[in-house]
Structure formats: C-alpha cells, structure tokens
Design a protein around this motif. Structure first.
Motif, PDB file in Angstrom:
ATOM      1  N   SER A  38       0.855  -1.186   0.000  1.00  0.00           N
ATOM      2  CA  SER A  38       0.000   0.000   0.000  1.00  0.00           C
ATOM      3  C   SER A  38       0.894   1.240   0.000  1.00  0.00           C
ATOM      4  O   SER A  38       2.116   1.157   0.220  1.00  0.00           O
ATOM      5  N   ALA A  39       0.305   2.395  -0.233  1.00  0.00           N
ATOM      6  CA  ALA A  39       1.076   3.645  -0.198  1.00  0.00           C
ATOM      7  C   ALA A  39       1.717   3.829   1.177  1.00  0.00           C
ATOM      8  O   ALA A  39       2.868   4.265   1.278  1.00  0.00           O
ATOM      9  N   LEU A  40       0.994   3.490   2.230  1.00  0.00           N
ATOM     10  CA  LEU A  40       1.542   3.612   3.581  1.00  0.00           C
ATOM     11  C   LEU A  40       2.743   2.698   3.776  1.00  0.00           C
ATOM     12  O   LEU A  40       3.749   3.098   4.358  1.00  0.00           O
ATOM     13  N   GLU A  41       2.666   1.480   3.262  1.00  0.00           N
ATOM     14  CA  GLU A  41       3.794   0.552   3.378  1.00  0.00           C
ATOM     15  C   GLU A  41       5.025   1.076   2.659  1.00  0.00           C
ATOM     16  O   GLU A  41       6.138   0.987   3.175  1.00  0.00           O
ATOM     17  N   ARG A  42       4.831   1.627   1.475  1.00  0.00           N
ATOM     18  CA  ARG A  42       5.969   2.160   0.725  1.00  0.00           C
ATOM     19  C   ARG A  42       6.627   3.317   1.473  1.00  0.00           C
ATOM     20  O   ARG A  42       7.837   3.506   1.418  1.00  0.00           O
ATOM     21  N   GLU A  43       5.848   4.055   2.210  1.00  0.00           N
ATOM     22  CA  GLU A  43       6.364   5.198   2.979  1.00  0.00           C
ATOM     23  C   GLU A  43       6.978   4.797   4.312  1.00  0.00           C
ATOM     24  O   GLU A  43       7.990   5.339   4.737  1.00  0.00           O
ATOM     25  N   ALA A  44       6.365   3.833   5.001  1.00  0.00           N
ATOM     26  CA  ALA A  44       6.704   3.568   6.398  1.00  0.00           C
ATOM     27  C   ALA A  44       7.518   2.301   6.667  1.00  0.00           C
ATOM     28  O   ALA A  44       7.962   2.088   7.781  1.00  0.00           O
ATOM     29  N   CYS A  45       7.720   1.464   5.654  1.00  0.00           N
ATOM     30  CA  CYS A  45       8.339   0.155   5.898  1.00  0.00           C
ATOM     31  C   CYS A  45       9.719   0.046   5.246  1.00  0.00           C
ATOM     32  O   CYS A  45       9.952   0.602   4.185  1.00  0.00           O
ATOM     33  N   ALA A  46      10.576  -0.697   5.913  1.00  0.00           N
ATOM     34  CA  ALA A  46      11.917  -0.976   5.382  1.00  0.00           C
ATOM     35  C   ALA A  46      12.305  -2.397   5.757  1.00  0.00           C
ATOM     36  O   ALA A  46      11.908  -2.895   6.811  1.00  0.00           O
ATOM     37  N   VAL A  47      13.050  -3.036   4.892  1.00  0.00           N
ATOM     38  CA  VAL A  47      13.530  -4.402   5.137  1.00  0.00           C
ATOM     39  C   VAL A  47      15.018  -4.337   5.466  1.00  0.00           C
ATOM     40  O   VAL A  47      15.776  -3.656   4.779  1.00  0.00           O
ATOM     41  N   GLU A  48      15.388  -5.045   6.519  1.00  0.00           N
ATOM     42  CA  GLU A  48      16.793  -5.125   6.912  1.00  0.00           C
ATOM     43  C   GLU A  48      17.217  -6.586   6.898  1.00  0.00           C
ATOM     44  O   GLU A  48      16.511  -7.458   7.394  1.00  0.00           O
ATOM     45  N   ALA A  49      18.374  -6.837   6.320  1.00  0.00           N
ATOM     46  CA  ALA A  49      18.914  -8.195   6.219  1.00  0.00           C
ATOM     47  C   ALA A  49      19.511  -8.630   7.556  1.00  0.00           C
ATOM     48  O   ALA A  49      19.791  -7.802   8.416  1.00  0.00           O
ATOM     49  N   PRO A  50      19.695  -9.939   7.715  1.00  0.00           N
ATOM     50  CA  PRO A  50      20.322 -10.433   8.937  1.00  0.00           C
ATOM     51  C   PRO A  50      21.721  -9.866   9.105  1.00  0.00           C
ATOM     52  O   PRO A  50      22.378  -9.499   8.139  1.00  0.00           O
ATOM     53  N   ARG A  51      22.167  -9.840  10.343  1.00  0.00           N
ATOM     54  CA  ARG A  51      23.544  -9.384  10.614  1.00  0.00           C
ATOM     55  C   ARG A  51      24.502 -10.527  10.526  1.00  0.00           C
ATOM     56  O   ARG A  51      24.248 -11.634  10.784  1.00  0.00           O
TER      57      ARG A  51
END
Length: 83
Positions: free
Chosen positions: A70-83
């Motif tokens: 959704s538009a909100l997801e594109r604005e508010a979400c980020a994916v981070e890979a494992p460390r």
C-alpha cells in the motif's frame, strides 16, 4: 526466517515503535530478515488494513511482493537483512 514488525508512534505512548527496534535487532542478530514499519498511526483496524498486504506477501516470499504494498507501506516500511 522472516519477521514483519509494525507499530504506530501514536499507540501506547510510542512504546511499541521503540520496542520493534529492539525486537528487530535481536531477530536480525539471530539470522532473520526483518520488515519494520513505523509511522504516525494509532492501534486500530485502519492501520492493519493498510500494513498487511505487503507484509504478508513479503513474509511468504511471493514474487513481486512489493507490487501489493500500500502507499503507507511504501512510505513507512523498510527491510533489513540479517547481521
């Protein structure tokens, strides 16, 4: 393993938004990818409706998962890979 975390800065005095940083860090430290979403919303159905399509598609690794964000997801979400 994948984790999808979300919290609004307006819910419960902002505690959940701060907590997903800790939980997300712990999950990444144990090898998980983490999708975190934080924004100016309260705890309620409207936020869940707007934040669920992309989260579900990403968690199940569907092809082109970002196409259902959704538009909100594109604005508010980020994916981070494992460390």
């Amino acid at each position: 393993m994948r984790w999808a975390l979300s919290a609004g800065r307006l819910e419960y005095r902002g505690y959940p938004a701060r907590a997903i940083s800790v939980v997300g860090g712990a999950a990444r430290g144990r090898g998980a990818s983490v999708r975190s979403c934080t924004g100016a919303w309260e705890h309620g159905a409207e936020a869940w409706i707007d934040l669920s399509p992309g989260a579900i598609a990403w968690m199940f690794d569907f092809p082109s998962a970002s196409a259902v964000d959704s538009a909100l997801e594109r604005e508010a979400c980020a994916v981070e890979a494992p460390r």
